[in-house]
Scaffold this active site. Structure first.
Site, PDB file in Angstrom:
ATOM      1  N   TRP A  45       0.874  -1.181   0.000  1.00  0.00           N
ATOM      2  CA  TRP A  45       0.000   0.000   0.000  1.00  0.00           C
ATOM      3  C   TRP A  45       0.908   1.227   0.000  1.00  0.00           C
ATOM      4  O   TRP A  45       1.600   1.513   0.978  1.00  0.00           O
ATOM      5  CB  TRP A  45      -0.916   0.042   1.222  1.00  0.00           C
ATOM      6  N   GLU A  68       7.788  -1.403   1.516  1.00  0.00           N
ATOM      7  CA  GLU A  68       7.676  -1.050   2.930  1.00  0.00           C
ATOM      8  C   GLU A  68       8.518  -2.019   3.761  1.00  0.00           C
ATOM      9  O   GLU A  68       8.492  -3.218   3.504  1.00  0.00           O
ATOM     10  CB  GLU A  68       6.220  -1.165   3.385  1.00  0.00           C
ATOM     11  N   LYS A  93       2.892   9.922   7.529  1.00  0.00           N
ATOM     12  CA  LYS A  93       2.069   9.768   8.724  1.00  0.00           C
ATOM     13  C   LYS A  93       2.717  10.217  10.038  1.00  0.00           C
ATOM     14  O   LYS A  93       2.287  11.171  10.668  1.00  0.00           O
ATOM     15  CB  LYS A  93       1.632   8.318   8.844  1.00  0.00           C
ATOM     16  N   ARG A 139      -4.800  -5.078  13.368  1.00  0.00           N
ATOM     17  CA  ARG A 139      -3.618  -4.222  13.254  1.00  0.00           C
ATOM     18  C   ARG A 139      -3.623  -3.227  14.401  1.00  0.00           C
ATOM     19  O   ARG A 139      -4.595  -2.492  14.597  1.00  0.00           O
ATOM     20  CB  ARG A 139      -3.646  -3.521  11.901  1.00  0.00           C
TER      21      ARG A 139
END
Length: 497
Positions: A198, A271, A333, A467
């Site tokens: 993602w 990632e 983020k 998560r």
């Protein structure tokens, strides 16, 4: 360091919950209703304007009722990823969010995996109030002290040769800029990513995203390829003992890439821990081998640390575990601790080559001083309070609690992650690892009813993965509260099988 005092779970009834996430959400119904009428006096453009009259109904001057709120939401909001969490959130502080009905919900996702300092951290609040009153936004070609300070300070946290930063707003935008830079510098266009990745919803980022959102939008960017994820719990290529043979998997993956490539491989965008892909952590040694694959082909290695960067995993950057320095690093983020701030960081050599070739990424909010000032405050708090060490300590505490839950409930198939990024995979059968979407939905729903918000990742080929990414400022008492609620919810859901 601001923290909230934990309380017991609320028992107030709520509508069915939704776990909002990048690739998946649950359903909520809303009720129809009317909207407020607004009228204005409009004068010709050549007239001398003296007054403008705006009439609003009472519904727009104060908080709307719950029924009106959901009716307005249904009528006026575009749904961008499923339905919305069925609770009106009025405020947030520390590790908790508070609903209009007065419920206190423990936030185990740090907002959208971003608020690493908790909600309404006093130093972030003070920075925003001060900065917005003095310098918030500029023409994109102008520079301010917060921007240059943040670029310099980010470089100070990173190994050489990462020393040049481009400050942007979102993770997708940062990945877009990184891919654009890699294509320009290499003179090539093909991008390799993990099959459960993602990276965002803009064109290049979405084209490198494989966990969701690929169907129905026409062709993505040309030259994008996926490689399998090295998933130890669900291995696809195995050694004689049944364990994941990730080296052979990686060799086969690049054999297929080489067969499909037109000879224009530019970069590999991955990632360090695939969060939205189910909190999957590639084994030690994998990224060094991946870097070597890139070097052999003249590709750049881009690491997307949107969720893992800045202390969440127990080190400042997740790539530190592997001793691998990317050619380009993207942050988002966690850098803004909940505010829209992102960065692309690379070497002086790559930046110079990009500049010489006319690199263009002139956007409205590039180098904005307001969020850059917030980024500087985030770095202040992380360093001063030793939040890398705190994430390691709290991560150990959280993992111990999750292990205890796994011992009590056979529906827990696997626990994985690092630091304060954890995943718990639910299965209907431990022996076969058969997943159950219904089980994950039940646990998520019950957790929300008891006062805990988590996210459920449900992708083909795996069970529901809960998560967890609580704030780095959370207390052990708050983690204990979350673990207690989760234990209850898993037990109740397992009893329905």
């Amino acid at each position: 360091m601001a923290t909230s005092t934990p309380t017991g779970p609320s028992t107030a009834p709520v509508p069915p919950p939704v776990a909002a996430a990048e690739p998946e959400t649950s359903a909520v119904s809303t009720t129809p209703g009317s909207t407020a009428a607004v009228s204005a006096t409009v004068l010709p453009s050549t007239a001398s304007v003296t007054t403008t009259s705006v009439t609003t109904s009472a519904a727009t001057t104060g908080p709307a009722s719950g029924e009106t709120f959901w009716a307005d939401a249904e009528r006026h909001l575009v749904r961008y990823g499923g339905a919305f969490t069925p609770a009106i959130i009025e405020r947030a502080a520390g590790s908790f969010v508070y609903t209009a009905e007065g419920r206190k919900i423990l936030d185990f996702t740090s907002g959208q995996m971003s608020a690493i300092l908790g909600h309404a951290h006093p130093e972030i609040v003070e920075t925003v109030q001060r900065q917005v009153a003095t310098l918030d936004h500029l023409f994109s070609g102008m520079l301010s002290r917060p921007v240059v300070d943040l670029a310099r300070r980010l470089a100070d946290t990173l190994p050489q040769p990462l020393e040049k930063a481009l400050l942007l707003t979102t993770g997708a935008e940062a990945n877009e800029a990184a891919v654009r830079m890699a294509k320009l510098v290499t003179g090539r266009h093909e991008i390799v990513s993990f099959a459960r990745s993602w990276h965002g919803m803009t064109q290049a980022a979405a084209s490198a995203t494989y966990s969701a959102g690929r169907k129905g939008y026409g062709p993505g960017a040309p030259g994008n390829f996926a490689i399998p994820v090295p998933h130890a719990y669900r291995p696809d290529i195995t050694a004689a003992d049944g364990s994941l043979d990730w080296r052979r998997q990686l060799d086969l993956a690049f054999d297929l890439i080489d067969a499909q490539s037109t000879g224009s491989l530019a970069a590999c965008l991955v990632e360090p821990i695939l969060s939205s892909g189910g909190v999957i952590e590639p084994p030690p040694g994998y990224f060094a081998a991946l870097r070597d694959k890139c070097r052999e082909r003249g590709m750049l290695l881009i690491l997307d640390e949107a969720q893992t960067g800045l202390c969440r995993t127990g080190t400042w950057y997740a790539f530190e575990r592997d001793g691998v320095v990317p050619d380009i690093l993207t942050l988002s983020k966690t850098l803004g601790a909940g505010l829209p701030l992102a960065a692309v960081v690379t070497s002086a050599e790559i930046e110079q080559e990009a500049h010489d070739r006319g690199f263009l990424f002139f956007t409205t909010h590039v180098s904005d001083p307001l969020v850059a000032a917030v980024g500087n405050t985030v770095l202040d708090v992380l360093a001063r309070d030793g939040l890398d060490r705190r994430a390691r300590s709290l991560g150990t505490f959280l993992r111990r609690g999750l292990d205890d839950i796994a011992e009590r409930h056979a529906v827990v198939g696997d626990i994985r992650g690092r630091g304060l990024l954890a995943g718990l995979e639910l299965v209907a059968d431990r022996a076969t690892k058969r997943g159950s979407d219904a089980l994950g939905a039940l646990v998520t729903r019950r957790c929300f009813e008891l006062g805990l918000h988590m996210n459920i990742v449900q992708l083909p080929g795996m069970g529901g993965v809960l998560r967890m990414a609580p704030p780095l400022t959370a207390t052990e008492d708050e983690l204990s509260l979350g673990l207690s609620i989760l234990d209850t919810a898993v037990g109740e859901a397992a009893a329905t099988l």
